[in-house]
Write a protein that holds these residues in place. Structure first.
Motif, PDB file in Angstrom:
ATOM      1  N   SER A  20      16.598 -31.553  30.607  1.00 26.68           N
ATOM      2  CA  SER A  20      17.717 -31.897  31.479  1.00 26.68           C
ATOM      3  C   SER A  20      17.547 -33.297  32.068  1.00 26.68           C
ATOM      4  N   VAL A  21      16.332 -33.629  32.459  1.00 29.33           N
ATOM      5  CA  VAL A  21      16.057 -34.980  32.966  1.00 29.33           C
ATOM      6  C   VAL A  21      16.315 -36.002  31.858  1.00 29.33           C
ATOM      7  N   ASP A  64       5.375 -20.514  31.819  1.00 32.10           N
ATOM      8  CA  ASP A  64       6.490 -21.308  32.342  1.00 32.10           C
ATOM      9  C   ASP A  64       6.982 -22.380  31.372  1.00 32.10           C
ATOM     10  N   GLU A  65       6.453 -22.403  30.165  1.00 34.82           N
ATOM     11  CA  GLU A  65       6.785 -23.480  29.231  1.00 34.82           C
ATOM     12  C   GLU A  65       8.290 -23.629  29.007  1.00 34.82           C
ATOM     13  N   GLN A  66       9.013 -22.534  28.849  1.00 28.45           N
ATOM     14  CA  GLN A  66      10.459 -22.631  28.602  1.00 28.45           C
ATOM     15  C   GLN A  66      11.195 -23.211  29.800  1.00 28.45           C
ATOM     16  N   LYS A  67      10.838 -22.795  30.992  1.00 26.65           N
ATOM     17  CA  LYS A  67      11.478 -23.332  32.200  1.00 26.65           C
ATOM     18  C   LYS A  67      11.196 -24.819  32.343  1.00 26.65           C
ATOM     19  N   VAL A  68       9.956 -25.205  32.126  1.00 27.43           N
ATOM     20  CA  VAL A  68       9.573 -26.609  32.249  1.00 27.43           C
ATOM     21  C   VAL A  68      10.241 -27.435  31.157  1.00 27.43           C
ATOM     22  N   ASP A  69      10.251 -26.910  29.928  1.00 28.56           N
ATOM     23  CA  ASP A  69      10.916 -27.628  28.835  1.00 28.56           C
ATOM     24  C   ASP A  69      12.397 -27.847  29.136  1.00 28.56           C
ATOM     25  N   ARG A  96      17.104 -27.202  38.486  1.00 32.85           N
ATOM     26  CA  ARG A  96      15.974 -26.622  37.758  1.00 32.85           C
ATOM     27  C   ARG A  96      14.650 -26.933  38.466  1.00 32.85           C
ATOM     28  N   ALA A  97      14.495 -28.158  38.964  1.00 32.69           N
ATOM     29  CA  ALA A  97      13.269 -28.541  39.665  1.00 32.69           C
ATOM     30  C   ALA A  97      13.087 -27.714  40.932  1.00 32.69           C
ATOM     31  N   LYS A  98      14.144 -27.587  41.715  1.00 29.42           N
ATOM     32  CA  LYS A  98      14.066 -26.809  42.957  1.00 29.42           C
ATOM     33  C   LYS A  98      13.770 -25.343  42.656  1.00 29.42           C
TER      34      LYS A  98
END
Length: 169
Positions: free
Chosen positions: A128-129, A118-123, A158-160
């Protein structure tokens, strides 16, 4: 997110703006205390499971919600006489309370080790934040107005989409 802290980061950021109309203030996300609490990594480069990552990330956001909500309550008290706050006071709240809390949140989220897959999604979420924080810092007066588009919309989505329950909600 507990019932008193529901709403998107937009509501959270807009909370500071909404105080202009005495509608109240919710809050964003914040950091841990630097003592290995909710923001601590698992160490040695090992990532957390997705469930662990979400749990710890949400704990970081809940801590910040609490911090900003408490400060917002004091700010709301100062608007009791006429129901409004000067934009300069809201800007000061954004720059002295909200954005420093978001900065701590960002540091804490970056210190978490996401699941390798999940690194790319989390990054992308964290980036974005960071972009939204930078936007508010660059022009806090703009974001002290209710009519301004929320710079946290992308981060919220993205968080949701990732599965957070507190962050982005």
């Amino acid at each position: 997110m507990n019932s008193s802290l529901r709403g998107s980061m937009k509501r959270k950021l807009a909370g500071a703006m909404t105080t202009l109309l005495v509608a109240g203030l919710a809050a964003g996300c914040g950091g841990d205390d630097g003592k290995g609490g909710a923001g601590a990594t698992t160490g040695a480069g090992t990532g957390l499971t997705k469930a662990q990552f979400i749990e710890r990330g949400d704990a970081i956001c809940a801590a910040a919600d609490k911090r900003i909500e408490a400060a917002g309550a004091k700010l709301r008290q100062s608007s009791k006489k006429d129901g409004t706050l000067p934009v300069t006071q809201v800007v000061r709240f954004l720059t002295r309370t909200t954005m420093p809390t978001y900065d701590r949140m960002l540091i804490s989220l970056r210190n978490l080790s996401p699941p390798k897959a999940d690194e790319q999604k989390v990054d992308a979420f964290v980036a974005s934040v960071a972009g939204a924080i930078d936007a508010v810092k660059a022009n806090p007066r703009k974001y002290a107005k209710r009519t301004t588009a929320d710079p946290f919309d992308d981060a919220n989505e993205r968080a949701k989409a990732y599965g957070f329950k507190v962050c982005g909600s």
